[in-house]
Enzyme design. Sequence first.
Site, PDB file in Angstrom:
ATOM      1  N   GLY A  11       0.844  -1.193   0.000  1.00  0.00           N
ATOM      2  CA  GLY A  11       0.000   0.000   0.000  1.00  0.00           C
ATOM      3  C   GLY A  11       0.872   1.234   0.000  1.00  0.00           C
ATOM      4  N   LEU A  13       2.154  -1.845   4.476  1.00  0.00           N
ATOM      5  CA  LEU A  13       1.415  -0.581   4.440  1.00  0.00           C
ATOM      6  C   LEU A  13       2.316   0.606   4.763  1.00  0.00           C
ATOM      7  CD1 LEU A  13      -1.800  -1.744   6.366  1.00  0.00           C
ATOM      8  CD2 LEU A  13      -1.439  -1.640   3.881  1.00  0.00           C
ATOM      9  N   ASP A  14       2.410   1.524   3.803  1.00  0.00           N
ATOM     10  CA  ASP A  14       3.154   2.771   4.011  1.00  0.00           C
ATOM     11  C   ASP A  14       2.441   3.846   3.203  1.00  0.00           C
ATOM     12  OD1 ASP A  14       4.945   4.802   4.432  1.00  0.00           O
ATOM     13  OD2 ASP A  14       6.549   3.931   3.220  1.00  0.00           O
ATOM     14  N   VAL A  15       1.347   4.369   3.756  1.00  0.00           N
ATOM     15  CA  VAL A  15       0.547   5.339   3.005  1.00  0.00           C
ATOM     16  C   VAL A  15       0.532   6.725   3.649  1.00  0.00           C
ATOM     17  CG1 VAL A  15      -0.940   3.627   1.880  1.00  0.00           C
ATOM     18  CG2 VAL A  15      -1.616   4.546   4.095  1.00  0.00           C
TER      19      VAL A  15
END
Length: 215
Positions: free
Chosen positions: A63, A134-136
């Site tokens: 992400g 996840l790194d949004v």
Amino acid sequence: MSEVARAVSERGELVLRRRVDDGALELRVNGVFVMDDVETSSEELLASAVLSSVRRPDRVLVGGLGLGYTVRALLRDVRLGEVVVAEIEPDVVSWMRAGLVPSVLDDPRVSVVLGDVRDVVVAQEGASLDGILLDVDNGPDFLVYNENSAVYASPFVTTCRSKLRAGGVLTVWSSSASPDLEAVVTSVFGACEVKPVPVDLQGRAETYYVYQGSL
Ligand SMILES: C[S@@+](CC[C@H](N)C(=O)[O-])C[C@H]1O[C@@H](n2cnc3c(N)ncnc32)[C@H](O)[C@@H]1O
């Protein structure tokens, strides 16, 4: 600072710019510095934490494309079968395709889905992924969009768990320690590994974090 590209989406403004002092490329979302291409160790750890934990990374989902460091770290592993990248901002993808950012998109193992990572994860079949990365945002306490708060809440983390195969791993990036995220991951996975990453931000010592839940 010289501007490389600028775009406005329904969520706000995106800017890609090059710093004059060290020549680094920076991505800013809604006026918030999200990353540069100098200090990328934590983005890469998001990937290596998954790669070192799973037996066979046949299919993983990332992400947030950003500048592509997490995806590139995954692609370095010859065991990797397929990576699905969920990116909400079409211009981030276009800039990479246009060569403004070194591309990870030419690798046949990569596919990009334009959209919110929450919708992209929901659309996956149950127990079909070996990793979700996840790194949004800048983490749960420094969101780039208010709606992203749901990414770190129990319902979505539970959905992520349901999409993982046995032995699968969820990793979540944060620019600060987040006891709330640790508690959510612990409640959903039964345990949460917290990996602090010391980083040098243009001469300033900071610590970033990767939170990990494993099946
Ligand atoms: C910090 S960057 C990702 C950095 C990436 N790990 C790397 O190595 O370059 C965050 C990215 O997430 C995207 N993003 C923000 N919210 C999102 C969401 N809800 N779904 C998908 N992508 C999102 C942003 O447009 C940006 O490209």
